[in-house]
Design an enzyme around this catalytic site. Structure first.
Site, mmCIF file in Angstrom:
data_model
loop_
_atom_site.group_PDB
_atom_site.id
_atom_site.type_symbol
_atom_site.label_atom_id
_atom_site.label_comp_id
_atom_site.label_asym_id
_atom_site.label_seq_id
_atom_site.Cartn_x
_atom_site.Cartn_y
_atom_site.Cartn_z
ATOM 1 N N CYS A 142 28.576 -2.364 4.485
ATOM 2 C CA CYS A 142 28.837 -3.407 3.505
ATOM 3 C C CYS A 142 27.583 -3.734 2.709
ATOM 4 O O CYS A 142 26.476 -3.552 3.166
ATOM 5 C CB CYS A 142 29.361 -4.652 4.209
ATOM 6 S SG CYS A 142 28.299 -5.241 5.533
ATOM 7 N N ARG A 185 23.729 -8.435 24.034
ATOM 8 C CA ARG A 185 24.868 -9.358 24.143
ATOM 9 C C ARG A 185 24.908 -9.936 25.541
ATOM 10 O O ARG A 185 25.012 -9.181 26.513
ATOM 11 C CB ARG A 185 26.176 -8.638 23.855
ATOM 12 C CG ARG A 185 26.243 -7.959 22.495
ATOM 13 C CD ARG A 185 27.520 -7.180 22.317
ATOM 14 N NE ARG A 185 27.541 -6.470 21.057
ATOM 15 C CZ ARG A 185 28.570 -5.712 20.655
ATOM 16 N NH1 ARG A 185 29.642 -5.592 21.428
ATOM 17 N NH2 ARG A 185 28.528 -5.089 19.498
ATOM 18 N N GLY A 186 24.857 -11.259 25.636
ATOM 19 C CA GLY A 186 24.912 -11.889 26.946
ATOM 20 C C GLY A 186 23.748 -11.449 27.810
ATOM 21 O O GLY A 186 22.597 -11.748 27.534
#
Length: 252
Positions: free
Chosen positions: A87, A227-228
């Protein structure tokens, strides 16, 4: 149901000394930082002092830059353009071969993996545009004292250019900084990190095979899937200490 607002993107043209380089899809925040960062990442400037003047016109969708240094527009246009993936697509003038000629990173500062995970969580909690829209990428630098600066954009590489632009304008030293990003780490992301001199780059998602190979060659530490309590350690430059469970931190 809570509905988030839509993320914004606008076509913004970049002109250097009267030559239009390209039109970029950008989010209209911190555009001056983006211009400094992009011009530095692409080798148009060596530091912030090379820019004599910059005019950002959001209404007209343009950024006009005057450089103190000589600028050969014809030479720039003769180089092959590489369009970045994802994007907010952008343009880079560096190929994989070009980036391999960059100086290898020699910084020795180390971090614990638990520290990276903690800062990645803090980064997510402070990403205001993402929390508002659910559709933004972000990049942040963690300073030596643990404080962070965040920049966001529709494009992951644009966000990194914005944070690099902030860093060079503030004359921050790369060897004392940690770079975190929300986006996939591809070869052009590694090229931006290497050009500025970031020793460590962490992301909430993956790194491409080409990016990992390039990072190993340039001695950059790359940590993905932050993550985490999970992470993937892609490289082994010795700057990140794995102090969490080996079952949660996969080393490649």
């Amino acid at each position: 149901m809570n509905r988030k607002g839509c993320p914004d993107e606008y076509p913004i043209s970049l002109t250097i000394n009267g030559y239009e380089i390209a039109v970029f899809q950008l989010t209209k925040f911190d555009l001056e930082d983006w211009a400094y960062g992009y011009l530095y990442s692409e080798g148009f400037i060596q530091d912030a002092n090379d820019i004599e003047a910059i005019l950002v016109d959001e209404e007209m969708g343009s950024i006009s830059v005057s450089l103190r240094t000589d600028f050969d527009g014809e030479q720039v246009f003769s180089k092959k353009k590489h369009y970045t993936a994802g994007c907010g697509r952008g343009v880079t003038f560096f190929s994989m071969t070009d980036v391999k000629s960059f100086e290898k990173i020699t910084a020795e500062k180390t971090y614990s993996l638990s520290y990276l995970l903690k800062k990645r969580s803090e980064f997510a909690q402070k990403s205001e545009l993402y929390l508002e829209t659910g559709g933004m990428h972000g990049a942040c630098i963690i300073k030596e004292d643990g404080s962070m600066v965040i920049r966001e954009d529709i494009g992951r590489h644009n966000a990194v250019d914005k944070i690099i632009g902030h860093a060079i304008r503030k004359r921050l030293q790369p060897e004392q900084l940690l770079l975190l990003t929300t986006g996939r780490v591809s070869y052009e992301m590694i090229s931006k990190a290497a050009k500025f001199g970031f020793p460590v780059i962490g992301s909430r998602t993956a790194a491409t095979k080409q990016a990992v190979q390039l990072a190993k060659y340039l001695n950059i530490e790359v940590i993905g899937y932050l993550r985490g309590k999970m992470a993937t350690i892609y490289t082994s430059a010795g700057r990140v200490e794995n102090d969490v469970s080996s079952e949660l931190a996969l080393e490649i």
